[in-house]
Design an enzyme around this catalytic site. Structure first.
Site: not given
Length: 536
Positions: A187, A503-505
């Protein structure tokens, strides 16, 4: 015809989300609406059976090129030996499908990895307070310059990583934000690239210049490399800009950059079109040049009016023969606003009937040199070449390298829906999930881009994915797949809760809203009023 057919097949396969190798010839058809695209309009009068047979031939050719031929060609000889296989391949690149080129390119990128899993990724620290409120007080405070300073001492080999894939991709470097507690690296990395593109296309940095044609309501929002002599520090920044282009290609993160076609031509080494590229970049200058070239030999008044118009636009001057009449000399204003002589002693040389064509050619030549911008483009290509092998550009057209680097500026909702997973017992047929997709279908493209930025911290997402070539276990290209999960905890009424994301995933935590109106309200609140792009 073959080049037009390849372009049409590329577009059709993007729409169907398959590769040309999996497209059956009987699936090739033309619709009257295709006449709107001048690149494929020439195919409308060709019998459909002929098109299908020709596609079958091109399909077989591309399969052979991808499997046997392209891996054996030494592409570095393209510009050295005019009759080499690489040079001939470059001339015939219009016959190669985009997916074929990308497949070969990806193999080379994975074969040229220089940082292995044994080496820790470089880490840079950025201070978000320097750009708080969206107001950047100095170019030195931008994320771009902060990152350039810290990565200047990192060998470029440490930035050459394998192509991003799966749920835990490897990126060129990790980012830590001062005072922020961010979990995961994806993210923050994607947010960094988005912010850098925003800075490049603003007044905070001077590397890019708004397209002059924007003054005539043409190519608004497009940029070119600023055409002016550069210092050593600016050369280093342009080198880093080139590195970021290569880093984004390896990371498969489409950059939200809107650069004019002449930039991508310079990047792949194609010559500029003296008519089309000048008109696209500076339509006002193009119109002046055409007027000088076409002015009637017998109409002296027309030439005087044209000279007076240029004098009023760029500088003031009077004819020595008639002091009250404005004159036009062999000078012109550059794209950066500086008046320069078009030849030695140009300020004292007046445009007349005898030399008007020479003047028009000199103005055209000035603009084309500014668009080519050899000094700046050399620095960008050097940076790009430190991350990816430049010979790969031999196969790509300017449009294709832009597509590979920046993706498409719109969101294909059907493609996104096909690359979405539902977790913790959720199903696509659940009522609030149906509300969710209906709401997104009602969004404008601008709102969809904001939703994607909210959900995964990048404004554009890849329009293709390896999963179309394999089974369900094939690794997706990040940030796919999008995941929809229930919200954390069970307290409170669903309609009073807000949408959260990881957001990272690329995970959207969606409450079970009871109506479409509530879903629309909460989605629009999320994409318009979120304050922290790293926390969702």
């Amino acid at each position: 015809m073959d080049v037009a057919l390849v372009q049409y097949i590329n577009r059709l396969c993007r729409h169907l989300a398959i590769t040309p190798s999996r497209l059956h010839p009987h699936e090739v058809y033309l619709d009257p609406s295709d006449a709107a695209d001048p690149r494929v309009a020439c195919l409308l009068n060709v019998p459909v059976e002929s098109l299908r047979l020709r596609f079958a031939l091109l399909q077989s050719l591309n399969n052979s090129l991808e499997s046997f031929f392209l891996p054996l060609v030494e592409l570095r000889q393209t510009h050295t030996y005019q009759n080499s296989i690489a040079a001939l391949l470059s001339e015939a690149k219009g016959l190669i499908f985009y997916d074929t080129k990308v497949t070969v390119m990806n193999r080379v990128l994975n074969a040229t990895v220089q940082r292995t899993a044994d080496h820790a990724a470089p880490e840079i620290t950025l201070d978000p307070l320097e750009i708080v409120g969206g107001e950047i007080r100095s170019s030195e405070n931008t994320y771009f310059c902060q990152a350039a300073r810290q990565l200047s001492c990192v060998p470029s080999s440490q930035l050459c990583v394998k192509l991003a894939s799966g749920g835990d991709p490897t990126y060129a470097f990790n980012i830590r934000f001062t005072g922020e507690e961010v979990h995961g690296t994806s993210g923050s990395f994607r947010h960094f690239l988005w912010q850098v593109c925003k800075e490049l296309q603003s007044s905070a940095l001077s590397l890019l210049l708004p397209c002059p044609s924007a003054a005539a309501n043409r190519n608004k929002g497009k940029y070119i490399l600023t055409p002016c002599p550069i210092s050593y520090a600016e050369e280093q920044l342009l080198h880093f800009f080139g590195q970021l282009l290569g880093i984004a290609i390896r990371a498969d993160v489409p950059l939200p950059l809107d650069l004019l076609g002449s930039f991508w031509k310079g990047l792949v080494g194609e010559p500029l079109d003296s008519e089309q590229d000048l008109q696209e970049a500076d339509v006002l200058t193009y119109n002046y040049v055409k007027k000088f070239e076409n002015v009637s030999v017998t109409d002296e008044t027309e030439l005087e009016a044209l000279c007076a118009e240029i004098s009023s636009q760029h500088h003031s001057g009077e004819s020595p023969d008639s002091p009250s009449r404005p004159c036009c000399t062999f000078t012109y204003v550059t794209m950066t606003g500086e008046e320069v002589e078009l030849c030695q002693g140009g300020r004292s040389l007046i445009v007349s009937w005898q030399n008007k064509d020479v003047y028009a050619r000199a103005v055209r030549s000035l603009r084309l040199r500014e668009l080519q911008n050899v000094e700046c483009m050399t620095a960008v290509r050097a940076g790009l070449g430190s991350i990816i092998p430049l010979q790969l550009l031999t196969m790509l057209s300017p449009i294709e390298i832009e597509l590979r680097t920046c993706g498409l500026p719109y969101i294909n909702l059907e493609f996104l829906k096909a690359h979405t997973m539902y977790q913790v017992g959720l199903m696509e047929t659940d009522q609030h999930i149906e509300f969710f997709w209906t709401a997104l279908e009602m969004f404008t493209q601008e709102e969809l881009c904001k939703f994607i930025k909210f959900a995964c911290n990048q404004e554009r997402i890849p329009f293709t994915c390896p999963c179309k070539d394999g089974g369900p276990d094939t690794a997706h290209v990040p940030p796919y797949p999008m995941k929809i999960a229930p919200p954390d905890g069970a307290a409170g009424q669903p309609d009073s809760r807000y949408i959260r994301v990881e957001t990272c995933m690329f995970m959207v935590k969606l409450p079970q809203y009871t109506s479409l109106d509530v879903m629309l309200e909460k989605l629009r609140y999320a994409i318009h009023y979120r304050e922290d792009p790293l926390s969702g």
